[in-house]
Design a protein around this motif. Structure first.
Motif, PDB file in Angstrom:
ATOM      1  N   ASN A 201       4.545  95.934 -45.434  1.00 34.77           N
ATOM      2  CA  ASN A 201       5.338  96.103 -44.210  1.00 34.77           C
ATOM      3  C   ASN A 201       4.667  97.098 -43.272  1.00 34.77           C
ATOM      4  O   ASN A 201       4.253  98.171 -43.689  1.00 34.77           O
ATOM      5  N   LEU A 222       8.656  95.973 -36.298  1.00 35.60           N
ATOM      6  CA  LEU A 222       8.465  95.836 -37.735  1.00 35.60           C
ATOM      7  C   LEU A 222       7.749  94.514 -37.995  1.00 35.60           C
ATOM      8  O   LEU A 222       8.113  93.481 -37.411  1.00 35.60           O
ATOM      9  N   ALA A 224       7.184  92.323 -41.277  1.00 38.29           N
ATOM     10  CA  ALA A 224       7.558  92.174 -42.679  1.00 38.29           C
ATOM     11  C   ALA A 224       6.980  90.853 -43.183  1.00 38.29           C
ATOM     12  O   ALA A 224       7.643  89.810 -43.152  1.00 38.29           O
ATOM     13  N   ASN A 232      11.706  90.688 -38.408  1.00 36.58           N
ATOM     14  CA  ASN A 232      10.611  91.411 -37.762  1.00 36.58           C
ATOM     15  C   ASN A 232      11.072  92.015 -36.433  1.00 36.58           C
ATOM     16  O   ASN A 232      10.732  91.524 -35.350  1.00 36.58           O
TER      17      ASN A 232
END
Ligand SMILES: Nc1nc2c(c(=O)[nH]1)N[C@H]1C(S)=C(S)[C@@H](COP(=O)(O)O)O[C@H]1N2
Ligand SMILES: [Mo]
Length: 388
Positions: A201, A222, A224, A232
């Motif tokens: 991540n 983010l 992921a 995300n």
């Protein structure tokens, strides 16, 4: 830079890692008929996407016939945004890490960039992709660059009670619950602490080596890998550790899969939040070079071991995998020579097979027909084409 053997080794190692990230490796033998899977004249599908009824949400989609590079050019990369489009700038932006942590943190973009940098190639798919005739292209592949999330959570020191990590974006919209309560809810998604601590991540600030484009979450999102798009979170501003599950709109109300299942002759309805990516593939295009035809496509959602293609009602034929990185996080391209198709209309269906031998379900598989919501529609896709 010094000439010491250690720094040279490091350099070589780094160079190798960069090369592995940036270049695409062949995972199977060379394609038989064409130099690239995309050479030749593209024959457009008959079943073109219908007009997009929600242009504010689905801002951009991939046009499958235009697929010719393993990394999706940013101007072809699909965009989903549920609320407004935040315009954040580096000077004002900061990321808070709080909740059940020993040491809450406030980080600037410079703070994140000063931390170790990591890249991951990851094919993102919206879990709503291919559920309707207007959304066939909600998938794209990029190399995301940023700093790993796990060490930051470790530095903040998650307290013993912490089990869940919530990621908030800067975007928000009005939500009404039970026809009584209207609030302005910020976009948020959560993960279990274990899932959040995955070493893959990233707090990503780059897409293919450049700053994140605004529509993809500038300055930080983010990433992921292995999760559907919704996890995300773009325009990230706050990360918070909780001692209970988070039940915001995009966890517990929307992006929830409702399924009708049988247990001992009884019907059971199950409700699950959209989570990890699922095994899937799609025919991308048919091309013609002289009298030779070829079908090319992509497969993703799991480590891919093979793809099979069915033309009309014929036998399933193994396609050749041409490009991929073997990570399981990215799509793999495939091709199949189509020998002497007859003039007229044809159907083309693909199915992906993963490294564990799982086969992408048929469109009429009970797993899919028992689903009353459209999320996670990973059934086999059939496209229609006319050969003149
Ligand atoms: N803050 C925020 N993050 C978000 C969204 C959003 O609307 N707001 N959409 C999600 C959904 S549903 C998907 S499929 C992906 C799409 O990522 P992309 O627009 O960069 O392709 O972003 C996810 N992250
Ligand atoms: Mo999505």
């Amino acid at each position: 830079m010094t000439d010491s053997p250690i720094s040279r080794r490091t350099l070589v190692k780094k160079g190798g890692a960069v090369a592995a990230g940036l270049s695409v490796l062949r995972v199977a033998g060379p394609t038989a008929a064409f130099q690239t899977p995309t050479a030749g004249e593209v024959i457009p599908w008959l079943d073109q996407p219908e007009p997009n009824p929600v242009p504010d949400v689905i801002v951009r989609q991939l046009t499958w016939e235009e697929l010719d590079s393993w990394l999706t050019p940013p101007d072809q990369f699909f965009v989903i945004k549920h609320f407004d489009e935040p315009e954040l700038n580096e000077a004002d932006w900061q990321l808070e890490i709080g909740g059940l942590v020993n040491q809450p943190m406030t980080l600037t973009l410079a703070d994140l960039k000063a931390r170790p940098r990591q890249e991951v190639a990851f094919t993102i798919e919206c879990s709503g992709n291919s559920a309707f005739p207007f959304n066939k292209g909600l998938v794209g592949n990029a190399i995301w660059g940023g700093t790993p999330l796990a060490p930051l959570l470790e530095e903040a020191g998650v307290l013993d009670d912490g089990i869940e990590v919530v990621f908030w974006g800067a975007d928000s919209g009005e939500m009404t619950w039970r026809d009584e309560i209207t609030i302005t809810e910020q976009f948020a998604r959560s993960m279990s602490l274990t899932d959040a601590l995955s070493p893959d991540n990233l707090l990503a600030y780059e897409m293919d080596g450049a700053d994140l484009p605004n529509l993809h979450g500038y300055p930080v999102r983010l990433i992921a890998p292995g999760w559907y798009g919704i996890a995300n979170v773009k325009w990230l501003t706050r990360i918070e550790v909780l001692d209970r599950r988070y039940q915001g709109h995009f966890m517990a109300r929307d992006y929830v899969t409702i399924r009708e299942e049988e247990r001992d002759g009884q019907t059971l309805w199950t409700f699950t939040s959209v989570g990890r990516a699922r095994l899937k593939s799609a025919p991308a295009k048919v091309t013609r070079q002289g009298d030779s035809y070829s079908i090319m496509g992509a497969a993703w959602g799991a480590p891919i071991s093979g793809v099979e293609v069915q033309i009309d009602d014929g036998a399933w034929q193994p396609a050749t995998l041409t490009e991929g990185d073997g990570s399981g996080y990215t799509w793999v391209f495939w091709t199949l020579d189509w020998d002497a198709p007859t003039a007229g209309e044809h159907t083309i269906t693909s199915r992906a097979i993963d490294m564990d031998g799982n086969v992408q379900p048929a469109a009429d598989d009970p797993l899919l027909t028992g689903k009353s919501t459209y999320w996670e529609s990973n059934g086999q896709i059939t496209r229609h084409v006319r050969i003149d």
